[in-house]
Write a protein that holds these residues in place. Structure first.
Motif, PDB file in Angstrom:
ATOM      1  N   ALA A 114       8.505  48.339  -9.716  1.00 35.03           N
ATOM      2  CA  ALA A 114       8.916  47.057 -10.298  1.00 35.03           C
ATOM      3  C   ALA A 114       8.806  47.059 -11.828  1.00 35.03           C
ATOM      4  N   GLU A 115       8.340  48.143 -12.410  1.00 41.25           N
ATOM      5  CA  GLU A 115       8.418  48.263 -13.877  1.00 41.25           C
ATOM      6  C   GLU A 115       9.876  48.383 -14.326  1.00 41.25           C
ATOM      7  N   VAL A 116      10.761  48.745 -13.379  1.00 38.75           N
ATOM      8  CA  VAL A 116      12.179  48.890 -13.744  1.00 38.75           C
ATOM      9  C   VAL A 116      13.060  47.957 -12.897  1.00 38.75           C
ATOM     10  N   TRP A 117      12.484  46.889 -12.346  1.00 37.92           N
ATOM     11  CA  TRP A 117      13.297  46.001 -11.511  1.00 37.92           C
ATOM     12  C   TRP A 117      14.130  45.058 -12.376  1.00 37.92           C
ATOM     13  N   THR A 118      15.030  44.338 -11.719  1.00 37.41           N
ATOM     14  CA  THR A 118      15.843  43.376 -12.471  1.00 37.41           C
ATOM     15  C   THR A 118      15.378  41.949 -12.188  1.00 37.41           C
ATOM     16  N   ALA A 119      14.168  41.820 -11.653  1.00 35.42           N
ATOM     17  CA  ALA A 119      13.410  40.559 -11.605  1.00 35.42           C
ATOM     18  C   ALA A 119      13.940  39.537 -10.610  1.00 35.42           C
ATOM     19  N   GLY A 120      14.794  39.927  -9.686  1.00 34.21           N
ATOM     20  CA  GLY A 120      15.306  38.979  -8.687  1.00 34.21           C
ATOM     21  C   GLY A 120      14.213  38.569  -7.704  1.00 34.21           C
ATOM     22  N   CYS A 121      14.045  37.264  -7.500  1.00 31.52           N
ATOM     23  CA  CYS A 121      12.978  36.736  -6.624  1.00 31.52           C
ATOM     24  C   CYS A 121      13.606  35.910  -5.513  1.00 31.52           C
ATOM     25  N   TYR A 122      13.632  36.454  -4.313  1.00 33.88           N
ATOM     26  CA  TYR A 122      14.324  35.786  -3.213  1.00 33.88           C
ATOM     27  C   TYR A 122      13.405  35.666  -2.012  1.00 33.88           C
ATOM     28  N   PRO A 123      12.886  34.469  -1.747  1.00 37.48           N
ATOM     29  CA  PRO A 123      12.051  34.308  -0.552  1.00 37.48           C
ATOM     30  C   PRO A 123      12.865  34.575   0.714  1.00 37.48           C
ATOM     31  N   SER A 140       4.942  30.646   2.904  1.00 37.96           N
ATOM     32  CA  SER A 140       5.345  29.691   1.864  1.00 37.96           C
ATOM     33  C   SER A 140       4.271  29.457   0.790  1.00 37.96           C
ATOM     34  N   PRO A 141       2.994  29.213   1.183  1.00 35.41           N
ATOM     35  CA  PRO A 141       1.998  28.988   0.116  1.00 35.41           C
ATOM     36  C   PRO A 141       1.863  30.197  -0.809  1.00 35.41           C
ATOM     37  N   TRP A 142       2.151  31.379  -0.286  1.00 34.41           N
ATOM     38  CA  TRP A 142       1.995  32.589  -1.099  1.00 34.41           C
ATOM     39  C   TRP A 142       3.201  32.819  -1.997  1.00 34.41           C
ATOM     40  N   TYR A 143       4.371  32.372  -1.567  1.00 31.14           N
ATOM     41  CA  TYR A 143       5.507  32.351  -2.505  1.00 31.14           C
ATOM     42  C   TYR A 143       5.177  31.404  -3.674  1.00 31.14           C
ATOM     43  N   ASP A 144       4.595  30.242  -3.327  1.00 32.31           N
ATOM     44  CA  ASP A 144       4.219  29.287  -4.385  1.00 32.31           C
ATOM     45  C   ASP A 144       3.229  29.933  -5.354  1.00 32.31           C
ATOM     46  N   GLU A 145       2.250  30.602  -4.767  1.00 34.01           N
ATOM     47  CA  GLU A 145       1.195  31.221  -5.577  1.00 34.01           C
ATOM     48  C   GLU A 145       1.773  32.296  -6.510  1.00 34.01           C
ATOM     49  N   LEU A 169       8.985  26.323  -9.676  1.00 31.69           N
ATOM     50  CA  LEU A 169      10.267  26.890 -10.127  1.00 31.69           C
ATOM     51  C   LEU A 169      10.538  26.378 -11.548  1.00 31.69           C
ATOM     52  N   LEU A 170      10.653  27.300 -12.480  1.00 27.42           N
ATOM     53  CA  LEU A 170      10.890  26.924 -13.879  1.00 27.42           C
ATOM     54  C   LEU A 170      12.380  26.676 -14.098  1.00 27.42           C
TER      55      LEU A 170
END
Lengths: 538, 147
Positions: A114-123, A140-145, A169-170
């Motif tokens: 993940a040092e070279v990932w493109t940062a996509g975050c998909y639950p 779900s609580p761990w996605y939040d965390e 979610l920003l």
């Protein structure tokens, strides 16, 4: 049993497992090869300013050995791998493997792949977690965390039914004009696109800050994502690693390749044996609890070798998975002749989902418009001499983009990991055998057909012959092998990630996933690792 | 200046003319030469490679013609690899990089007309290249197959 755990690997799973364990009072020892890259240069410079300010821009952008130069091969990659990230894949001396039908990548960096990932975050949603021994409500609580820890930007839009919305979610990143134009056309035509192509579109969810946080400024749109975000606005696990170092109970042993664990007569792990990369010596560390988070391939190799050492048994582990990926370049006719912004976020800002009557078969696509980038890989891929191709690229540059399509994978017996002992029992090599499912070509063709139609509705064309199916292994979304299950069985893990074969072994990475949806798994790796560490408490 | 370096400088000057109007500076020439020192990426792979390269050194028009041919019939040829190297250096090096990675801003109609024209030029270059280099390539390949 005391509250000590030894974690192998500092990738996304390892650091979030360790952070959760430390916060819950565990003492954590982390063992890792831990290669590190060069520090960022001129953190305030845009991509073009970087070229002006560097003494030797060719060395920085193309590499001392031209690692970033993309020459014609049978593979149509449109991005050169940045020289400053070469350390991620620099293997230890003597490291080797055998692979059939699979082109694996192994990470040896602090922070892992993940040092070279493109940062996509998909639950993952409930349908995608159907084969898992728990549902979205448990994760779900761990996605939040994790969203709170790493900072995820995005929007609740048409993609939300396929990517559950989590807390923290920003606000989304600013769109470049090309991405904004595509989204605007989609908003106008979406009922038709959804009806005729079964496609939905929205903002990417990415772990890149749109607001300042302590120690991490918001994205400065410098256009340097690929070379490594110089301001840490784009999340990488090495940021969480720095947080780990602030805990008194954390001990880090870098430069150490974990080889195998030793068992006591009762089958409990009593120590782990590693090789120091600087001295070549073998070291043995006592273990109370062991958490393997070295990535599916490396963790599996440790398990296989441990069984070989303990019993002489050469085990074959089935169920390796990876997301097949296709790269589909497109030309947005509405953007012809427009300028390209000098500063922009380089990675994907839009996502497209190809829906299915079976929600687990949803296909996620990442849409990246061409902004700052080295263009020679695109130029020489065009069917013209290079000067003509360059003129065409300049004329179409503002209109170019690429869609990265992910395809799901399932746990199948025929895709295996085992050890090859051809070089002797002391130097086993990981043997990888992968065969895609028989219906894969049909599924890919159908999905790409729908994608092409959706792009056409958006005013884009896909140049003939330019779509490229990447080799298996290229996505680096490896999973499977030691799946979590409710039913007991050899080479399975409990829903809490505990091995059913070794009572004090926890599998904290993708090796426990029994299904691989068609989307990046890294966010789920982090959430699941944190969940497992919290459950280890009990 | 060694003979090799003189040849490499000549190649760099000739090929750079295809991508930028400004003659290559010492940095560009040095980077091009350095690239040949450090890697095996620019070794010939068959007997056609050095022949095509020798001709291409004689001028940028010949180089372009050779490239037009090689794009379809020898896509991994030495000439193409060297041309891509020069382009990659041009696109990271001031003051040249805007010549490579800039955009051509204009009206959509003009761009489409220009694209059509460029496409025709590209096809013509490939066709001329086929006439000029195809027979020799064929002969070299057949000679290579002889026992």
């Amino acid at each position: 049993m005391s509250r000590r755990v030894l974690v192998v690997g500092s990738g996304p799973s390892g650091v979030h497992f360790a952070l959760t364990a430390l916060r819950r009072g565990f003492e954590v020892t982390m063992v890792d090869v831990g290669r590190r890259g060069p520090p960022p240069v001129f953190p305030d410079a845009t991509f073009d300013q970087l070229k002006e300010r560097l003494d030797d821009p060719a060395r920085y952008l193309l590499g001392a050995d031209l690692e970033g130069l993309v020459l014609p091969t049978r593979e149509k990659e449109y991005y050169g791998f940045p020289p400053g990230k070469q350390h991620v894949f620099a293997s230890p001396p003597g490291f080797d493997y055998l692979a059939q039908g699979f082109e694996p990548l192994f990470a040896f960096a602090r922070g892992g792949l993940a040092e070279v990932w493109t940062a996509g975050c998909y639950p993952f949603n409930d349908a995608e977690l159907d084969a898992f021994p728990f549902g979205f409500g448990d994760l779900s609580p761990w996605y939040d965390e994790i969203a709170d820890r790493i900072g995820v930007t995005g929007e609740v839009d048409d993609l939300a039914p396929f990517m559950p919305v989590h807390a923290h979610l920003l606000p989304p990143l600013a769109l470049d004009p090309h991405s904004a134009g595509l989204l605007e056309v989609y908003q106008r035509k979406k009922s038709r696109i959804q009806r005729t192509c079964g496609a939905v579109m929205g903002r990417s969810r990415v772990a890149t800050l749109s607001v300042d946080r302590p120690g991490r400024p918001k994205c400065g749109y410098l256009g340097r994502c690929l070379w490594g975000c110089p301001t840490d606005s784009l999340y990488t696990p090495s940021q969480t690693f720095r947080e780990l170092e602030r805990f008194e109970g954390f001990r880090y042993l870098p430069d150490l390749e974990a080889l195998y664990f030793r068992l006591d007569p009762g089958g409990t792990i009593q120590s782990i044996v590693g090789r120091s990369l600087s001295t070549g010596e073998h070291l043995e560390l006592p273990v109370e609890r062991l958490a393997l988070a070295a990535g599916t391939l490396a963790s599996a190799k440790i398990v296989l070798r441990s069984v070989l050492v303990a019993t002489g048994e050469a085990v074959t582990l089935p169920g390796l998975m990876d997301n097949r990926q296709a790269l589909v370049p497109f030309l947005n006719l509405r953007r012809l002749g427009r300028p390209v912004p000098e500063t922009s976020y380089q990675y994907h800002l839009l996502g497209m989902g190809l829906t299915s009557p079976n929600p687990a078969e949803y296909i996620h696509c990442q849409i990246s418009t061409l902004k700052t980038a080295l263009i020679h890989p695109i130029v020489h891929a065009l069917p013209f001499d290079i000067r003509t191709a360059l003129a065409i690229t300049r004329a179409t540059r503002a209109a170019l983009g690429v869609v990265n399509v992910n395809f799901l994978d399932t746990w199948r017996e025929e895709n295996t990991l085992s050890l090859d002992l051809g070089s002797g029992p002391d130097r086993p090599r990981l043997r990888i055998a992968y065969r895609p499912p028989d219906d894969e070509p049909v599924r890919i063709r159908a999905a790409l057909g729908r994608l092409r139609r959706a792009l056409r509705q958006l005013g884009c064309v896909v140049p003939p012959g330019m779509a490229y199916i990447r080799p298996m292994g290229a996505s680096v979304h490896y999973a499977g092998i030691l799946p979590m299950s409710r039913a007991p069985g050899r080479w399975t893990t409990t829903p809490e990630g505990r091995s059913r074969d070794f009572p004090n072994l926890f599998l904290a990475d993708g090796s426990t996933f029994p299904f691989l949806p068609a989307k990046n798994l890294t966010f789920t790796l982090m959430a699941n690792a944190a969940r497992l560490a919290a459950m280890m408490h009990d | 200046m060694s003979g090799d370096r003189a040849l490499l400088d000549l190649e760099c000057r000739t090929f750079a003319r295809l991508f930028t109007r400004t003659p290559p500076n010492d940095y560009l020439l040095g980077s091009y030469a350095e690239a040949h020192r450090n890697t095996g990426k620019f070794d010939p792979t068959d007997r056609f490679d050095p022949w095509l390269l020798r001709l291409a050194r004689s001028g940028s028009a010949v180089a372009r013609l050779g490239d037009g041919y090689a794009r379809f019939f020898a896509p991994r040829s030495l000439l193409r690899r060297k041309l891509i190297l020069v382009l990659s250096l041009v696109e990271v090096t001031p003051p040249y990089y805007h010549d490579a990675d800039g955009t051509a801003s204009s009206s959509r109609v003009r761009i489409i007309v220009a694209l059509a024209f460029r496409g025709l030029v590209g096809v013509a270059i490939a066709g001329l290249g086929l006439i000029a280099f195809g027979p020799v390539h064929l002969v070299v390949r057949m000679a290579g197959r002889r026992p």
